[in-house]
Structure formats: C-alpha cells, structure tokens
Design a protein around this motif. Structure first.
Motif, PDB file in Angstrom:
ATOM      1  N   PRO A  29     -66.275 -62.700  43.082  1.00  0.00           N
ATOM      2  CA  PRO A  29     -66.627 -61.596  42.168  1.00  0.00           C
ATOM      3  C   PRO A  29     -66.200 -61.859  40.719  1.00  0.00           C
ATOM      4  O   PRO A  29     -66.788 -61.297  39.793  1.00  0.00           O
ATOM      5  CB  PRO A  29     -65.880 -60.397  42.752  1.00  0.00           C
ATOM      6  N   ALA A  30     -65.185 -62.708  40.510  1.00  0.00           N
ATOM      7  CA  ALA A  30     -64.790 -63.041  39.131  1.00  0.00           C
ATOM      8  C   ALA A  30     -65.948 -63.686  38.378  1.00  0.00           C
ATOM      9  O   ALA A  30     -66.095 -63.493  37.159  1.00  0.00           O
ATOM     10  CB  ALA A  30     -63.585 -63.989  39.136  1.00  0.00           C
ATOM     11  N   HIS A  31     -66.796 -64.439  39.088  1.00  0.00           N
ATOM     12  CA  HIS A  31     -67.957 -65.051  38.434  1.00  0.00           C
ATOM     13  C   HIS A  31     -68.855 -63.982  37.820  1.00  0.00           C
ATOM     14  O   HIS A  31     -69.366 -64.142  36.709  1.00  0.00           O
ATOM     15  CB  HIS A  31     -68.764 -65.874  39.440  1.00  0.00           C
ATOM     16  N   GLY A  32     -69.069 -62.910  38.549  1.00  0.00           N
ATOM     17  CA  GLY A  32     -69.910 -61.832  38.023  1.00  0.00           C
ATOM     18  C   GLY A  32     -69.312 -61.223  36.766  1.00  0.00           C
ATOM     19  O   GLY A  32     -70.017 -60.945  35.790  1.00  0.00           O
ATOM     20  N   THR A  33     -67.995 -61.047  36.767  1.00  0.00           N
ATOM     21  CA  THR A  33     -67.312 -60.480  35.601  1.00  0.00           C
ATOM     22  C   THR A  33     -67.462 -61.413  34.396  1.00  0.00           C
ATOM     23  O   THR A  33     -67.779 -60.961  33.286  1.00  0.00           O
ATOM     24  CB  THR A  33     -65.822 -60.274  35.929  1.00  0.00           C
ATOM     25  N   TRP A  34     -67.230 -62.698  34.636  1.00  0.00           N
ATOM     26  CA  TRP A  34     -67.340 -63.670  33.536  1.00  0.00           C
ATOM     27  C   TRP A  34     -68.760 -63.679  32.964  1.00  0.00           C
ATOM     28  O   TRP A  34     -68.951 -63.671  31.744  1.00  0.00           O
ATOM     29  CB  TRP A  34     -67.026 -65.086  34.027  1.00  0.00           C
ATOM     30  N   LEU A  35     -69.742 -63.753  33.855  1.00  0.00           N
ATOM     31  CA  LEU A  35     -71.130 -63.914  33.404  1.00  0.00           C
ATOM     32  C   LEU A  35     -71.634 -62.665  32.703  1.00  0.00           C
ATOM     33  O   LEU A  35     -72.345 -62.751  31.698  1.00  0.00           O
ATOM     34  CB  LEU A  35     -72.019 -64.260  34.611  1.00  0.00           C
ATOM     35  N   ASN A  87     -81.064 -61.206  44.148  1.00  0.00           N
ATOM     36  CA  ASN A  87     -80.797 -59.811  43.789  1.00  0.00           C
ATOM     37  C   ASN A  87     -80.357 -58.992  44.995  1.00  0.00           C
ATOM     38  O   ASN A  87     -79.502 -58.118  44.895  1.00  0.00           O
ATOM     39  CB  ASN A  87     -82.052 -59.177  43.171  1.00  0.00           C
ATOM     40  N   GLU A  88     -80.942 -59.292  46.146  1.00  0.00           N
ATOM     41  CA  GLU A  88     -80.662 -58.474  47.328  1.00  0.00           C
ATOM     42  C   GLU A  88     -79.263 -58.722  47.873  1.00  0.00           C
ATOM     43  O   GLU A  88     -78.610 -57.791  48.354  1.00  0.00           O
ATOM     44  CB  GLU A  88     -81.698 -58.768  48.427  1.00  0.00           C
ATOM     45  N   VAL A  89     -78.792 -59.965  47.834  1.00  0.00           N
ATOM     46  CA  VAL A  89     -77.508 -60.250  48.496  1.00  0.00           C
ATOM     47  C   VAL A  89     -76.442 -60.843  47.577  1.00  0.00           C
ATOM     48  O   VAL A  89     -75.258 -60.614  47.788  1.00  0.00           O
ATOM     49  CB  VAL A  89     -77.686 -61.180  49.721  1.00  0.00           C
ATOM     50  N   VAL A  90     -76.840 -61.587  46.548  1.00  0.00           N
ATOM     51  CA  VAL A  90     -75.833 -62.239  45.705  1.00  0.00           C
ATOM     52  C   VAL A  90     -75.362 -61.319  44.584  1.00  0.00           C
ATOM     53  O   VAL A  90     -74.161 -61.153  44.369  1.00  0.00           O
ATOM     54  CB  VAL A  90     -76.380 -63.568  45.125  1.00  0.00           C
ATOM     55  N   ALA A  91     -76.300 -60.706  43.876  1.00  0.00           N
ATOM     56  CA  ALA A  91     -75.940 -59.874  42.716  1.00  0.00           C
ATOM     57  C   ALA A  91     -74.960 -58.775  43.113  1.00  0.00           C
ATOM     58  O   ALA A  91     -73.956 -58.536  42.424  1.00  0.00           O
ATOM     59  CB  ALA A  91     -77.200 -59.265  42.096  1.00  0.00           C
ATOM     60  N   LEU A  92     -75.242 -58.122  44.226  1.00  0.00           N
ATOM     61  CA  LEU A  92     -74.388 -57.018  44.675  1.00  0.00           C
ATOM     62  C   LEU A  92     -72.953 -57.481  44.878  1.00  0.00           C
ATOM     63  O   LEU A  92     -72.003 -56.832  44.438  1.00  0.00           O
ATOM     64  CB  LEU A  92     -74.945 -56.463  45.985  1.00  0.00           C
ATOM     65  N   ARG A  93     -72.797 -58.632  45.515  1.00  0.00           N
ATOM     66  CA  ARG A  93     -71.452 -59.124  45.812  1.00  0.00           C
ATOM     67  C   ARG A  93     -70.727 -59.598  44.552  1.00  0.00           C
ATOM     68  O   ARG A  93     -69.499 -59.682  44.540  1.00  0.00           O
ATOM     69  CB  ARG A  93     -71.519 -60.260  46.841  1.00  0.00           C
ATOM     70  N   LEU A  94     -71.487 -59.926  43.513  1.00  0.00           N
ATOM     71  CA  LEU A  94     -70.862 -60.362  42.262  1.00  0.00           C
ATOM     72  C   LEU A  94     -70.698 -59.210  41.277  1.00  0.00           C
ATOM     73  O   LEU A  94     -70.164 -59.393  40.187  1.00  0.00           O
ATOM     74  CB  LEU A  94     -71.695 -61.474  41.610  1.00  0.00           C
ATOM     75  N   GLY A  95     -71.176 -58.029  41.647  1.00  0.00           N
ATOM     76  CA  GLY A  95     -71.087 -56.894  40.736  1.00  0.00           C
ATOM     77  C   GLY A  95     -72.068 -56.984  39.581  1.00  0.00           C
ATOM     78  O   GLY A  95     -71.867 -56.380  38.532  1.00  0.00           O
ATOM     79  N   LEU A  96     -73.150 -57.736  39.773  1.00  0.00           N
ATOM     80  CA  LEU A  96     -74.178 -57.865  38.735  1.00  0.00           C
ATOM     81  C   LEU A  96     -75.346 -56.928  39.042  1.00  0.00           C
ATOM     82  O   LEU A  96     -75.622 -56.632  40.209  1.00  0.00           O
ATOM     83  CB  LEU A  96     -74.696 -59.308  38.675  1.00  0.00           C
ATOM     84  N   ARG A 115     -68.689 -79.128  44.072  1.00  0.00           N
ATOM     85  CA  ARG A 115     -67.536 -79.141  44.990  1.00  0.00           C
ATOM     86  C   ARG A 115     -66.620 -77.953  44.730  1.00  0.00           C
ATOM     87  O   ARG A 115     -65.980 -77.433  45.646  1.00  0.00           O
ATOM     88  CB  ARG A 115     -66.748 -80.439  44.826  1.00  0.00           C
ATOM     89  N   HIS A 116     -66.554 -77.553  43.454  1.00  0.00           N
ATOM     90  CA  HIS A 116     -65.633 -76.481  43.075  1.00  0.00           C
ATOM     91  C   HIS A 116     -66.356 -75.194  42.696  1.00  0.00           C
ATOM     92  O   HIS A 116     -65.757 -74.126  42.682  1.00  0.00           O
ATOM     93  CB  HIS A 116     -64.767 -76.917  41.899  1.00  0.00           C
ATOM     94  N   GLY A 117     -67.636 -75.301  42.342  1.00  0.00           N
ATOM     95  CA  GLY A 117     -68.348 -74.144  41.846  1.00  0.00           C
ATOM     96  C   GLY A 117     -67.993 -73.866  40.394  1.00  0.00           C
ATOM     97  O   GLY A 117     -67.257 -74.617  39.741  1.00  0.00           O
ATOM     98  N   LEU A 118     -68.531 -72.777  39.909  1.00  0.00           N
ATOM     99  CA  LEU A 118     -68.352 -72.392  38.510  1.00  0.00           C
ATOM    100  C   LEU A 118     -66.869 -72.190  38.199  1.00  0.00           C
ATOM    101  O   LEU A 118     -66.159 -71.514  38.942  1.00  0.00           O
ATOM    102  CB  LEU A 118     -69.121 -71.094  38.271  1.00  0.00           C
ATOM    103  N   THR A 119     -66.437 -72.770  37.070  1.00  0.00           N
ATOM    104  CA  THR A 119     -65.058 -72.585  36.626  1.00  0.00           C
ATOM    105  C   THR A 119     -65.040 -71.818  35.315  1.00  0.00           C
ATOM    106  O   THR A 119     -66.058 -71.685  34.633  1.00  0.00           O
ATOM    107  CB  THR A 119     -64.363 -73.942  36.388  1.00  0.00           C
ATOM    108  N   ARG A 120     -63.841 -71.348  34.963  1.00  0.00           N
ATOM    109  CA  ARG A 120     -63.696 -70.659  33.682  1.00  0.00           C
ATOM    110  C   ARG A 120     -64.082 -71.602  32.532  1.00  0.00           C
ATOM    111  O   ARG A 120     -64.655 -71.164  31.527  1.00  0.00           O
ATOM    112  CB  ARG A 120     -62.246 -70.176  33.538  1.00  0.00           C
ATOM    113  N   ALA A 121     -63.774 -72.895  32.684  1.00  0.00           N
ATOM    114  CA  ALA A 121     -64.116 -73.857  31.638  1.00  0.00           C
ATOM    115  C   ALA A 121     -65.633 -73.959  31.461  1.00  0.00           C
ATOM    116  O   ALA A 121     -66.123 -74.104  30.327  1.00  0.00           O
ATOM    117  CB  ALA A 121     -63.529 -75.231  31.972  1.00  0.00           C
TER     118      ALA A 121
END
Ligand SMILES: [Mg+2]
Length: 156
Positions: free
Chosen positions: A39-45, A63-72, A136-142
């Motif tokens: 969910p931090a990814h949604g906040t960052w984006l 939109n149906e399954v990912v956005a909801l879980r990211l709070g987007l 391997r790590h996914g989206l990072t803050r960097a």
C-alpha cells in the motif's frame, strides 16, 4: 495538461523475487501474488504531480483488484495495438507513445531496454523518462524519487 506516468504491475508493483517467510500465502481463493502489493506504493504514486495510467497486461483488472489494494482510484488503462513493433522494441512502447499524444510521460516497468529509449526518442516529441524497475525488489522509494525529480525538471 499533466504529464502521464505509465504503471506496469508485474515486476514493479508485484515483485518477482522471493519476499521471504513473512509473506503468508493468501487464503480464501485469492491470487497469492496480490499479497505482494505494498500500500505504500499507492501513497507514493498518488503524491506525484502527474496522471497515473495503467500500462499492464492486467488491463482493467488493475482497477478491479490492484488499485483498491493500493488505495488508488480507478485509473485510465492503455489499450495496446495488436501488432508487435519491430526489433527489440517492447510491445507496449508504441501504445504508450500513442496514448501520451505529445504529453511528457514517465514509464515505470521492469522490461525497459535501450531499443525502447531509441524508439521513444524517434517517435515522441516531448520529454520522456523510461525508468527500469528491478523486478526482484519491486518499486523502491528511490525509483519514485527519480520520477519526482524528473517531473520537477519539466518546464510548466
Ligand atoms: Mg512487468
């Protein structure tokens, strides 16, 4: 108009690497990969000054399954052309350039290569940031900071 940020799902938002023993498998018939969404990814984006757009084989399922879980909120979805581009150009690249229609855009994806940068430079008249994310790590803050810095560098 705001710049566009194209978002891939598999790799950047659902990392492929082992996430360790703390990641419990999903129960109740859910897709276990969804437990990797952060969910931090949604906040960052959501905090970036741009229009977020899905650029993923998930298409509207994002939109149906990912956005909801990211709070987007529901986001636009790029519809890709059927024909593959030439050479090593990623199959997404021409569709992204068409969607952007001359607006500056950034693209977060784990499959970006040099051929994509060349193709965008030749076919897109505005600034573009093709930022490869390590799946391997996914989206990072960097990664997000790099996009934020690029957005900040655009002339208004
Ligand atoms: Mg991917």
């Amino acid at each position: 108009m705001l710049p566009v940020l194209f978002l891939d799902v598999d790799g950047p938002l659902i990392p492929f690497g082992a996430v360790g023993a703390r990641s419990a498998p999903a129960t109740g018939g859910g897709n276990p990969l969804l437990s990797r969404l952060d969910p931090a990814h949604g906040t960052w984006l959501a905090a970036l000054p741009c229009e977020l757009v899905w650029a993923t084989t998930w298409m509207d399922d994002a939109n149906e399954v990912v956005a909801l879980r990211l709070g987007l909120p529901r986001l636009p979805v790029v519809d890709f052309p059927d024909e593959d581009p030439p050479g090593r150009v990623h199959w997404k690249t021409p569709g992204l350039v068409a969607f952007a229609a001359g607006r500056p855009f950034a693209w977060l994806d784990d499959e970006i290569g040099a051929a994509d940068r060349d193709w965008v430079a030749a076919h897109h008249p505005a600034p573009a940031l093709l930022h490869a994310v390590d799946a391997r790590h996914g989206l990072t803050r960097a990664d997000v900071d790099a996009v934020a810095a690029w957005l900040g560098s655009l002339s208004p």
